[in-house]
Each structure stands twice: as C-alpha cells, then as structure tokens.
Design a protein around this motif. Structure first.
Motif, mmCIF file in Angstrom:
data_model
loop_
_atom_site.group_PDB
_atom_site.id
_atom_site.type_symbol
_atom_site.label_atom_id
_atom_site.label_comp_id
_atom_site.label_asym_id
_atom_site.label_seq_id
_atom_site.Cartn_x
_atom_site.Cartn_y
_atom_site.Cartn_z
ATOM 1 N N UNK A 78 0.840 -1.204 0.000
ATOM 2 C CA UNK A 78 0.000 0.000 0.000
ATOM 3 C C UNK A 78 0.873 1.250 0.000
ATOM 4 N N UNK A 79 1.930 1.223 0.777
ATOM 5 C CA UNK A 79 2.837 2.371 0.854
ATOM 6 C C UNK A 79 3.510 2.636 -0.494
ATOM 7 N N UNK A 80 3.892 1.578 -1.202
ATOM 8 C CA UNK A 80 4.515 1.735 -2.518
ATOM 9 C C UNK A 80 3.535 2.366 -3.497
ATOM 10 N N UNK A 81 2.288 1.964 -3.454
ATOM 11 C CA UNK A 81 1.280 2.548 -4.349
ATOM 12 C C UNK A 81 1.120 4.041 -4.092
ATOM 13 N N UNK A 82 1.075 4.422 -2.828
ATOM 14 C CA UNK A 82 0.937 5.842 -2.481
ATOM 15 C C UNK A 82 2.149 6.642 -2.935
ATOM 16 N N UNK A 83 3.339 6.084 -2.716
ATOM 17 C CA UNK A 83 4.566 6.781 -3.090
ATOM 18 C C UNK A 83 4.672 6.895 -4.611
ATOM 19 N N UNK A 84 4.249 5.862 -5.339
ATOM 20 C CA UNK A 84 4.284 5.900 -6.815
ATOM 21 C C UNK A 84 3.483 7.098 -7.314
ATOM 22 N N UNK B 264 0.441 13.125 -11.296
ATOM 23 C CA UNK B 264 -0.881 12.754 -11.819
ATOM 24 C C UNK B 264 -0.876 12.344 -13.290
ATOM 25 N N UNK B 265 0.029 12.895 -14.087
ATOM 26 C CA UNK B 265 0.060 12.569 -15.516
ATOM 27 C C UNK B 265 0.388 11.095 -15.738
ATOM 28 N N UNK B 266 1.368 10.570 -15.013
ATOM 29 C CA UNK B 266 1.751 9.162 -15.157
ATOM 30 C C UNK B 266 0.773 8.272 -14.396
ATOM 31 N N UNK B 267 0.303 8.726 -13.252
ATOM 32 C CA UNK B 267 -0.660 7.937 -12.468
ATOM 33 C C UNK B 267 -1.941 7.678 -13.256
ATOM 34 N N UNK B 268 -2.293 8.617 -14.127
ATOM 35 C CA UNK B 268 -3.497 8.472 -14.949
ATOM 36 C C UNK B 268 -3.388 7.258 -15.877
ATOM 37 N N UNK B 269 -2.178 6.941 -16.333
ATOM 38 C CA UNK B 269 -1.958 5.813 -17.239
ATOM 39 C C UNK B 269 -1.542 4.531 -16.508
ATOM 40 N N UNK B 270 -1.488 4.588 -15.184
ATOM 41 C CA UNK B 270 -1.102 3.421 -14.380
ATOM 42 C C UNK B 270 -2.354 2.641 -13.996
ATOM 43 N N UNK B 271 -2.423 1.382 -14.437
ATOM 44 C CA UNK B 271 -3.586 0.545 -14.141
ATOM 45 C C UNK B 271 -3.414 -0.262 -12.862
ATOM 46 N N UNK B 272 -2.219 -0.777 -12.649
ATOM 47 C CA UNK B 272 -2.006 -1.660 -11.501
ATOM 48 C C UNK B 272 -0.557 -1.552 -11.032
ATOM 49 N N UNK B 273 -0.388 -1.577 -9.707
ATOM 50 C CA UNK B 273 0.941 -1.577 -9.096
ATOM 51 C C UNK B 273 0.953 -2.697 -8.066
ATOM 52 N N UNK B 274 1.913 -3.619 -8.205
ATOM 53 C CA UNK B 274 2.044 -4.719 -7.242
ATOM 54 C C UNK B 274 3.498 -4.860 -6.847
ATOM 55 N N UNK B 275 3.719 -5.074 -5.571
ATOM 56 C CA UNK B 275 5.056 -5.347 -5.062
ATOM 57 C C UNK B 275 5.129 -6.823 -4.728
ATOM 58 N N UNK B 276 5.948 -7.555 -5.490
ATOM 59 C CA UNK B 276 6.121 -8.996 -5.280
ATOM 60 C C UNK B 276 7.583 -9.216 -4.930
ATOM 61 N N UNK B 277 7.817 -9.627 -3.693
ATOM 62 C CA UNK B 277 9.159 -9.757 -3.130
ATOM 63 C C UNK B 277 9.844 -8.398 -3.249
ATOM 64 N N UNK B 278 10.864 -8.254 -4.019
ATOM 65 C CA UNK B 278 11.537 -6.953 -4.153
ATOM 66 C C UNK B 278 11.385 -6.388 -5.561
ATOM 67 N N UNK B 279 10.371 -6.875 -6.277
ATOM 68 C CA UNK B 279 10.123 -6.445 -7.650
ATOM 69 C C UNK B 279 8.799 -5.706 -7.724
ATOM 70 N N UNK C 94 13.018 -1.262 -0.457
ATOM 71 C CA UNK C 94 11.998 -2.265 -0.728
ATOM 72 C C UNK C 94 12.049 -2.764 -2.161
ATOM 73 N N UNK C 95 12.461 -1.896 -3.076
ATOM 74 C CA UNK C 95 12.389 -2.202 -4.506
ATOM 75 C C UNK C 95 13.791 -2.362 -5.069
ATOM 76 N N UNK C 96 14.030 -3.478 -5.746
ATOM 77 C CA UNK C 96 15.310 -3.690 -6.405
ATOM 78 C C UNK C 96 15.156 -3.782 -7.918
ATOM 79 N N UNK C 97 13.929 -4.031 -8.380
ATOM 80 C CA UNK C 97 13.690 -4.207 -9.812
ATOM 81 C C UNK C 97 12.294 -3.706 -10.155
ATOM 82 N N UNK C 98 12.141 -3.160 -11.356
ATOM 83 C CA UNK C 98 10.825 -2.732 -11.841
ATOM 84 C C UNK C 98 10.540 -3.446 -13.147
ATOM 85 N N UNK C 99 9.324 -3.977 -13.248
ATOM 86 C CA UNK C 99 8.858 -4.576 -14.487
ATOM 87 C C UNK C 99 7.676 -3.733 -14.959
#
Length: 98
Positions: free
Chosen positions: A31-37, A43-58, A91-96
């Motif tokens: 939840x914290x990662x979603x808020x920080x994103x 707002x310009x990029x958030x508008x095009x963001x459909x889903x954000x998930x943190x799985x392990x460190x990705x 928390x994050x080491x990789x982004x897909x």
C-alpha cells in the motif's frame, strides 16, 4: 500489598508488535509503494497506471500507454532510487513495466 509492574509501551511500539505478530508488513509495504508511486510520478503518469504490485523486491507496474512504458523504461534505475528514498527503506530492487 503487592507492587504493580509498569510495563508501558508507546502506541508506536504496540502497533509495530501487532504488525509483526500478524505478518501484516508485506501488505502495508504494498500500500505504501502505491501511495509513493502516485506522489513521485505525478498525476500525468498515475493516470496511465492501471495496476501496481510489489512482489518480493520487484515492483510490477501495468501501464495503459506503450509510449509511456517505453519512456519510463529508460529511467528505471532513477525511479527505483526515488521510490526507495521516499519510502525510507530499500523495498524495490527491480521494476517490471507491462
């Protein structure tokens, strides 16, 4: 008369114990990662963001714009650095980007 023991804990300590005992940290991090994103990317990029998930460190980010996905792929390291700095922990080491 017996003496009482004063085992006072701050609310912060009680909450930390509750989170760790109930294994809630993973969900709170997500939840914290979603808020920080949203706050870092704006707002310009958030508008095009459909889903954000943190799985392990990705961090898995689903975007609705292929052009934006290509543009963001060039700055993955900077995005990771900014997100981790805002979170105050690594928390994050990789982004897909999908």
């Amino acid at each position: 008369m017996s003496k009482r023991q004063n085992n006072h804990q701050t609310i912060s300590e009680v909450l930390k114990n509750f989170v760790s005992e109930n294994k809630l940290q993973k969900g709170l991090n997500s939840v914290e990662v979603q808020d920080v994103w949203e706050s870092i990317m704006g707002p310009a990029i958030s508008k095009y963001t459909n889903e954000i998930r943190l799985v392990h460190e990705t961090l898995h980010v689903q975007l609705s714009s292929s052009v934006l996905r290509a543009e963001l792929s060039y700055g993955k390291e900077k995005i990771i650095k900014n997100l981790n700095e805002s979170l105050g922990k690594q928390l994050i080491k990789k982004i897909i980007l999908r």
